[in-house]
Scaffold this motif. Structure first.
Motif, PDB file in Angstrom:
ATOM      1  N   UNK A   1       6.721   9.091   7.522  1.00  0.00           N
ATOM      2  CA  UNK A   1       7.987   8.458   7.158  1.00  0.00           C
ATOM      3  C   UNK A   1       8.870   9.419   6.368  1.00  0.00           C
ATOM      4  N   UNK A   2       8.241  10.217   5.529  1.00  0.00           N
ATOM      5  CA  UNK A   2       9.003  11.202   4.767  1.00  0.00           C
ATOM      6  C   UNK A   2       9.631  12.233   5.702  1.00  0.00           C
TER       7      UNK A   2
ATOM      8  N   UNK B   1       0.826  -1.211   0.000  1.00  0.00           N
ATOM      9  CA  UNK B   1       0.000   0.000   0.000  1.00  0.00           C
ATOM     10  C   UNK B   1       0.862   1.264   0.000  1.00  0.00           C
ATOM     11  N   UNK B   2       2.022   1.223   0.669  1.00  0.00           N
ATOM     12  CA  UNK B   2       2.896   2.399   0.731  1.00  0.00           C
ATOM     13  C   UNK B   2       3.672   2.615  -0.565  1.00  0.00           C
ATOM     14  N   UNK B   3       4.147   1.519  -1.166  1.00  0.00           N
ATOM     15  CA  UNK B   3       5.090   1.655  -2.273  1.00  0.00           C
ATOM     16  C   UNK B   3       4.572   1.115  -3.604  1.00  0.00           C
ATOM     17  N   UNK B   4       3.552   0.277  -3.561  1.00  0.00           N
ATOM     18  CA  UNK B   4       3.093  -0.379  -4.779  1.00  0.00           C
ATOM     19  C   UNK B   4       3.944  -1.569  -5.165  1.00  0.00           C
TER      20      UNK B   4
ATOM     21  N   UNK C   1      -3.059   4.191  12.809  1.00  0.00           N
ATOM     22  CA  UNK C   1      -4.080   3.165  12.607  1.00  0.00           C
ATOM     23  C   UNK C   1      -4.458   3.187  11.135  1.00  0.00           C
ATOM     24  N   UNK C   2      -4.166   2.104  10.403  1.00  0.00           N
ATOM     25  CA  UNK C   2      -4.317   2.110   8.953  1.00  0.00           C
ATOM     26  C   UNK C   2      -5.040   0.850   8.490  1.00  0.00           C
ATOM     27  N   UNK C   3      -5.474   0.924   7.257  1.00  0.00           N
ATOM     28  CA  UNK C   3      -6.030  -0.253   6.584  1.00  0.00           C
ATOM     29  C   UNK C   3      -5.415  -0.324   5.191  1.00  0.00           C
ATOM     30  N   UNK C   4      -4.663  -1.374   4.927  1.00  0.00           N
ATOM     31  CA  UNK C   4      -4.075  -1.540   3.603  1.00  0.00           C
ATOM     32  C   UNK C   4      -5.142  -1.840   2.560  1.00  0.00           C
TER      33      UNK C   4
ATOM     34  N   UNK D   1      -7.069   3.606   4.238  1.00  0.00           N
ATOM     35  CA  UNK D   1      -7.301   4.563   5.308  1.00  0.00           C
ATOM     36  C   UNK D   1      -5.990   4.878   6.038  1.00  0.00           C
ATOM     37  N   UNK D   2      -5.645   6.141   6.141  1.00  0.00           N
ATOM     38  CA  UNK D   2      -4.488   6.672   6.878  1.00  0.00           C
ATOM     39  C   UNK D   2      -3.131   6.305   6.268  1.00  0.00           C
ATOM     40  N   UNK D   3      -3.129   5.691   5.106  1.00  0.00           N
ATOM     41  CA  UNK D   3      -1.851   5.356   4.467  1.00  0.00           C
ATOM     42  C   UNK D   3      -1.095   6.628   4.095  1.00  0.00           C
ATOM     43  N   UNK D   4      -1.789   7.625   3.599  1.00  0.00           N
ATOM     44  CA  UNK D   4      -1.136   8.882   3.217  1.00  0.00           C
ATOM     45  C   UNK D   4      -0.488   9.557   4.422  1.00  0.00           C
TER      46      UNK D   4
END
Length: 655
Positions: free
Chosen positions: A161-162, A19-22, A145-148, A152-155
């Motif tokens: 992290x950035x 989800x973060x990087x593809x 708290x995220x959902x791949x 949700x909240x991935x951004x």
């Protein structure tokens, strides 16, 4: 910057990175078939500013913990992944403990699968994790708290992290380059490629590195850092290196190292501080354990220097390895039990050179405890200087210091540096006093001797001090006039060697008997009607005083005679070095004619000159090496040999 995942199996680590990087980090057919990460996986996230975030995906199943441990070394930040539906599970706890023992400085907690639970369950899991983290080093860990599945909240996590990646790196680039290899493979058209995480330093295209597994040098043809082609890469990055050299993929194994230079040697034991997970853990001396260092895994045993109690979680210990390791100071190893089922402790390296004896003596344990309190280079050097002589090559390797960093450190230390060794100024003064004391005792025991040579004085007073330092102490004492050098013999200034009245009378009787060719002891004894042993002892003493020289055993020239012969050699060398291509060497036959003596005696004289260092033989020729060695000045009392401490000290002896 590199991030590593951690957490229980099936908690969504791989899905989170997708989800973060593809990128799909499960690359093996078996991983795809089983839907479970088995080996290390890698993903990258390019950022708008040109930077790239790197991610290492580790297995969560307990059966593959060895692979997990191979991926977390050298990483500065971890993502602890916990599924909200399961909550804290066994590998959550163990992975968290491993991250703690490895002293990974940064931690972000990611609660996944939020789409499968309600808000209350999320709060319960978060509260449990906050409670768990109080036992470890991360008091300010961020929670997401995220959902791949839904995104949700991935951004928000990506932004976090950035932000972390934009902060200044804590790891120093002033260290030597060191990379732990975790993969090796061939690329069509490029050749051998190895990948790993850099533990220190910087590498450039064209650099020559040392490959430990193959034991040979290789050259860097191409570089990728964080999945991008680069000219240079540094600590804190995932690096792929295209290598050129006499090496094949089969020569490389996970756990090998690429180093900026060949290491002095691997170690089979080291001194460490154990950081126990449980202060009440049952540890025993000679206990067999599994050890994980960077990307390598091996077995060994513990040799406890202290016994843990119910309170202390830090124990000094010696680790003995079943296979040698390339370690550096402050490296951390993970220690697991004999069955490799439970993590026991982290082991921080304090010394790569355990003493053979006295490791459990209170004074040494106190010193080792002070060493465990610091990882500052200056403090560590000061502690080693307290122990005695420091071998600089070994110290620089242990601390992974570049040449410039070592030089800066030494300049600030105020230590005496000589011949690749360092010694504290106060200890150097003590060793000078030991030299004086040894000479004082020698004079009292053997007043008939003028002094002793440098090498013997070192063996008597400072047998464990490296020769360059011991000789530097002697030079200092000579400069300060606390020692005197007479004809190569070191002695105290107040000590004088002279003939007794009886010896002087015999010497005056012998002097008229000396002629060319030189005299044998037996002939002098016969001519003077003196016992041979008496004459032999007198000439031995005369040689020590510089009055005479033995070219072979029991055959003597006067010092003035050997000086004239030496001048003949100098004159011959000058004539053969007239700028027309001559090298200043002389033929044996020509020298024999100049000496005006027979062939046998000429050979004896020339061999004596070769032994003394005055000349050097090259076939049938002799090359002048030290034109000042037999430089004499006439005086009314004696002929004085110029001071050549370690050369003439041996020449003056009966040979």
């Amino acid at each position: 910057m590199i991030f590593v995942t951690a957490g229980h199996v099936d908690h969504g680590k791989t899905s989170l990175l997708r989800a973060l990087t593809g990128v799909e980090t499960d690359r093996l057919p078996e991983e795809k078939r089983r839907g479970m990460t088995i080996d290390l996986g890698y993903a990258y996230l390019p950022l708008p500013g040109g930077e790239t975030l790197g991610f290492i995906d580790v297995p969560g199943h307990e059966k593959f913990l060895t692979n997990m441990l191979a991926g977390v070394g050298g990483v500065q930040h971890a993502l602890l992944v916990v599924a909200c539906d399961d909550g804290i599970m066994p590998q959550t706890e163990e992975h968290l403990a491993i991250l703690h023992l490895l002293r990974i400085p940064g931690l972000t907690v990611v609660l996944t699968k939020t789409d499968k639970v309600d808000v209350t369950r999320r709060a319960e899991v978060r509260a449990a994790l906050e409670q768990t983290l109080r036992r470890y080093i991360w008091n300010d860990a961020a929670f997401f708290e995220v959902s791949a599945t839904t995104g949700d909240n991935i951004a928000a996590l990506k932004t976090h992290l950035q932000t972390l990646a934009s902060q200044p790196a804590t790891a120093s680039e002033t260290r030597r380059f060191r990379l732990a290899i975790d993969r090796a493979f061939h690329v069509h058209g490029a050749g051998l490629v190895v990948t790993g995480t850099a533990f220190g330093g910087r590498v450039n295209i064209g650099d020559t590195l040392w490959l430990t597994g193959a034991g040979r040098a290789v050259r860097v043809r191409h570089l990728h850092a964080q999945n991008q082609p680069v000219e240079s890469a540094h600590v804190g990055q995932r690096i792929a290196l295209n290598l050129v050299g006499d090496v094949h993929k089969d020569d490389i194994a996970r756990g090998d190292w690429l180093l900026s230079e060949a290491p002095p040697s691997s170690v089979s034991r080291c001194l460490v501080e154990l950081d126990l997970l449980d202060a009440t853990a049952s540890l025993q001396s000679s206990q067999f354990v599994h050890l994980h260092h960077a990307a390598s895994h091996l077995t060994g045993r513990l040799s406890l220097l202290q016994h843990p109690d119910a309170v202390t979680k830090h124990v000094l210990c010696e680790l003995v390895f079943d296979a040698p390791l390339h370690l550096a100071d402050d490296d951390v190893l993970v220690v697991r039990d004999t069955s490799a089922q439970h993590t026991l402790a982290g082991a921080r390296v304090l010394s790569l050179t355990p003493p053979r004896r006295g490791k459990r003596q209170p004074a040494f344990l106190q010193w080792l405890a002070r060493r465990a309190e610091t990882d500052d280079d200056r403090d560590v050097l000061g502690l080693w200087l307290q122990q005695g002589t420091v071998e600089l090559d070994a110290f620089a390797w242990a601390r992974q210091l570049t040449a410039s960093a070592l030089q800066t450190l030494l300049q600030a230390s105020g230590a005496l540096i000589k011949g690749g060794y360092a010694i504290d100024a106060a200890l150097a003064e003590q060793q000078c006093d030991q030299l004086i004391a040894a000479l004082t005792e020698f004079h009292a025991r053997t007043p008939e001797h003028l002094g002793i040579g440098r090498a013997r004085l070192r063996r008597m007073a400072l047998p464990n001090t490296p020769e360059p330092l011991a000789f530097a102490h002697m030079d200092r004492l000579l400069t300060e006039k606390r020692l005197t050098n007479t004809s190569g013999w070191l002695h105290l200034p107040q000590h004088r060697l002279a003939f007794t009245e009886e010896e002087d009378r015999l010497w005056q009787r012998l002097l008229p008997l000396f002629h060319e060719p030189p005299c044998w002891v037996r002939d002098l004894a016969h001519a003077s009607q003196t016992p041979e042993e008496t004459v032999r002892a007198l000439l031995h003493k005369a040689a020590r005083l510089g009055y005479a020289v033995a070219i072979v055993r029991d055959r003597y020239y006067l010092a003035s005679q050997i000086a004239r012969i030496a001048q003949t050699v100098r004159d011959a060398a000058a004539e053969n070095d007239g700028g027309d291509g001559g090298d200043g060497s002389m033929e044996t036959a020509a020298l024999r004619n100049r000496f005006g003596v027979g062939r046998k005696l000429a050979i004896q004289v020339l061999e004596f000159f070769d032994r003394s260092g005055f000349t050097r033989r090259m076939g049938n020729r002799h090359l002048l090496r030290d034109a000042e060695l037999f430089a004499y000045q006439e005086s009314g009392v004696r002929n004085q040999v110029s001071e050549k401490p370690d050369q003439f000290a041996d020449v003056g002896k009966l040979v």
